[in-house]
Design an enzyme around this catalytic site. Structure first.
Site, PDB file in Angstrom:
ATOM      1  N   ASP A 154      21.979  56.355  18.677  1.00 33.12           N
ATOM      2  CA  ASP A 154      22.843  55.968  17.550  1.00 33.12           C
ATOM      3  C   ASP A 154      23.499  54.603  17.768  1.00 33.12           C
ATOM      4  O   ASP A 154      24.300  54.157  16.957  1.00 33.12           O
ATOM      5  CB  ASP A 154      23.925  57.033  17.309  1.00 33.12           C
ATOM      6  N   GLU A 174      25.444  53.714  20.404  1.00 31.97           N
ATOM      7  CA  GLU A 174      26.628  53.690  21.287  1.00 31.97           C
ATOM      8  C   GLU A 174      26.240  53.266  22.702  1.00 31.97           C
ATOM      9  O   GLU A 174      25.155  53.591  23.181  1.00 31.97           O
ATOM     10  CB  GLU A 174      27.288  55.076  21.328  1.00 31.97           C
ATOM     11  N   ARG A 193      37.643  32.122  21.335  1.00 33.73           N
ATOM     12  CA  ARG A 193      37.666  31.020  20.348  1.00 33.73           C
ATOM     13  C   ARG A 193      38.290  31.449  19.029  1.00 33.73           C
ATOM     14  O   ARG A 193      38.596  30.623  18.197  1.00 33.73           O
ATOM     15  CB  ARG A 193      36.244  30.491  20.117  1.00 33.73           C
ATOM     16  N   GLN A 194      38.473  32.756  18.845  1.00 37.25           N
ATOM     17  CA  GLN A 194      39.128  33.222  17.606  1.00 37.25           C
ATOM     18  C   GLN A 194      40.626  33.398  17.872  1.00 37.25           C
ATOM     19  O   GLN A 194      41.195  34.475  17.708  1.00 37.25           O
ATOM     20  CB  GLN A 194      38.485  34.518  17.117  1.00 37.25           C
ATOM     21  N   LYS A 235      35.361  14.960  16.435  1.00 39.32           N
ATOM     22  CA  LYS A 235      34.479  15.961  15.821  1.00 39.32           C
ATOM     23  C   LYS A 235      35.187  16.674  14.683  1.00 39.32           C
ATOM     24  O   LYS A 235      36.327  17.096  14.831  1.00 39.32           O
ATOM     25  CB  LYS A 235      34.071  16.989  16.887  1.00 39.32           C
ATOM     26  N   ASP A 268      31.876  20.103  28.277  1.00 36.71           N
ATOM     27  CA  ASP A 268      32.574  20.983  27.336  1.00 36.71           C
ATOM     28  C   ASP A 268      32.797  22.336  28.017  1.00 36.71           C
ATOM     29  O   ASP A 268      32.175  22.633  29.032  1.00 36.71           O
ATOM     30  CB  ASP A 268      31.711  21.154  26.074  1.00 36.71           C
TER      31      ASP A 268
HETATM   32  C1  R5P Z   1      34.916  24.112  20.610  1.00 38.19           C
HETATM   33  O1  R5P Z   1      35.964  23.509  20.414  1.00 38.19           O
HETATM   34  C2  R5P Z   1      34.322  24.321  21.966  1.00 38.19           C
HETATM   35  O2  R5P Z   1      35.012  23.628  22.940  1.00 38.19           O
HETATM   36  C3  R5P Z   1      32.856  23.922  21.978  1.00 38.19           C
HETATM   37  O3  R5P Z   1      32.743  22.534  21.690  1.00 38.19           O
HETATM   38  C4  R5P Z   1      32.084  24.709  20.967  1.00 38.19           C
HETATM   39  O4  R5P Z   1      32.357  26.065  21.142  1.00 38.19           O
HETATM   40  C5  R5P Z   1      30.601  24.485  21.096  1.00 38.19           C
HETATM   41  O5  R5P Z   1      29.946  25.192  20.086  1.00 38.19           O
HETATM   42  P1  R5P Z   1      28.526  24.727  19.552  1.00 38.19           P
HETATM   43  O6  R5P Z   1      27.631  24.609  20.757  1.00 38.19           O
HETATM   44  O7  R5P Z   1      28.093  25.833  18.638  1.00 38.19           O
HETATM   45  O8  R5P Z   1      28.707  23.446  18.833  1.00 38.19           O
END
Ligand code: R5P
Length: 300
Positions: free
Chosen positions: A36, A38, A103-104, A201, A227
């Site tokens: 199912d 889980e 990130r949320q 960006k 990053d």
């Molecule tokens: C966003 O501010 C993070 O620091 C990364 O730049 C972001 O998560 C990268 O996501 P993606 O590879 O989808 O552009």
């Protein structure tokens, strides 16, 4: 207190390597999905007394991979915590290098959930003793954790990997303003006066499309674009294209958490990167450096 480590299904290599550095026993797990959908998880032991009264270190990154998405990874983590508590662990330490949903951490559009907060509330409700993450997207998220919470910096080991290549004229590029401070700190590992260039960006919150700008002269420079996360590769590919246009020589695409979703590897290499470099926070083929030693040093 005796220590024992559980290498969760998402961090088997990192988990075993941390256990080796600490000189302690590592256990693995057995997982499956029920028909199912889980999750099922069992810590691979015959005698539950192995856990009772021990300091238990659970290593489980919660990023998506080919063998499980982040929801499964979180559920598996919660199951491991629940199991060791039930078995009488005296202390529970969680190492979750990538913390899913970090990130949320904001409401970007009306009607959304600030879900990072709920993840923290769930973690708090599990009453663990310590948690270690690596280069979390926004450190503010950790302020809401009620136990000891440490954000480990992986930048030195990532920089050391590139330094070993002996390239001259390094310039560190921050792909957006949010990564500026991290990039500045990163650049110091290449030498006190290593230049840092910052791109700008803009991401459309509805479509996810990225617009990147920056006018630089990177002629014949070797570029390190750093990053915290590479997800779809959109950010990195845009930054690489701009750096190429500005005359860059070699380009290294570096991220602690190289999730590399979908076509990310193709996008990044096609844009002009010479190499993608990630850590074993995410267990995949671009994981070139191991966090085992720095994490073990925190756990000693
Ligand atoms: C966003 O501010 C993070 O620091 C990364 O730049 C972001 O998560 C990268 O996501 P993606 O590879 O989808 O552009």
């Amino acid at each position: 207190m005796d220590k024992i480590l559980i290498a969760g299904p998402a961090s088997q290599i990192l988990g075993v390597n941390i256990a080796k550095k600490l000189g302690i026993k590592a256990l693995n797990t057995e997982t499956k999905l029920f028909p199912d959908g889980e999750n099922y998880l069992r810590i691979n032991i015959d005698d539950e007394n192995l856990i009772a009264n021990k300091e238990v270190i659970i290593v489980q990154t919660t990023g998506p991979s080919s063998s499980g998405n982040q929801n499964s990874r979180l559920i598996e983590l919660f199951m491991m915590i629940d199991s060791v508590k039930r078995m009488g662990a005296a202390k529970v330490i969680v190492v979750a290098p990538y913390l899913a949903y970090a990130r949320q951490d904001k409401v970007f559009r009306p009607g959304e959930s600030q879900f990072a907060d709920l993840i923290i509330k769930i973690i708090n409700s599990l009453e663990i003793d310590e948690i270690y993450v690596v280069d979390i997207h926004a450190t503010e998220v950790l302020n809401k954790i009620s136990c000891k919470a440490i954000n480990i910096d992986s930048m030195k080991i990532l920089a050391d990997y590139i330094i070993a290549k002996s390239d001259k004229d390094i310039v560190v590029v921050s792909p957006d303003k949010g990564a500026k401070e991290r990039s500045k700190a990163f650049a110091k590992h290449f030498g006190e006066n290593t230049p840092v260039e910052v791109f700008s960006k803009e991401r459309d919150v509805k479509t996810g499309d990225i617009k990147m700008t920056g006018k630089l002269n990177l002629k014949d420079k070797n570029i390190v674009i750093a990053d915290d996360i590479i997800a779809t590769g959109g950010t990195m590919a845009s930054a690489i294209k701009l750096a190429k246009k500005s005359g860059a020589n070699k380009i290294y695409a570096v991220a602690t958490h190289a999730l590399l979703l979908g076509q990310a590897k193709f996008r990044i290499l096609k844009a002009g990167a010479d190499e993608i470099i990630g850590s074993d926070a995410i267990d995949n083929e671009v994981c070139k450096v191991s966090l085992a030693k720095i994490i073990a040093d925190y756990l000693k």
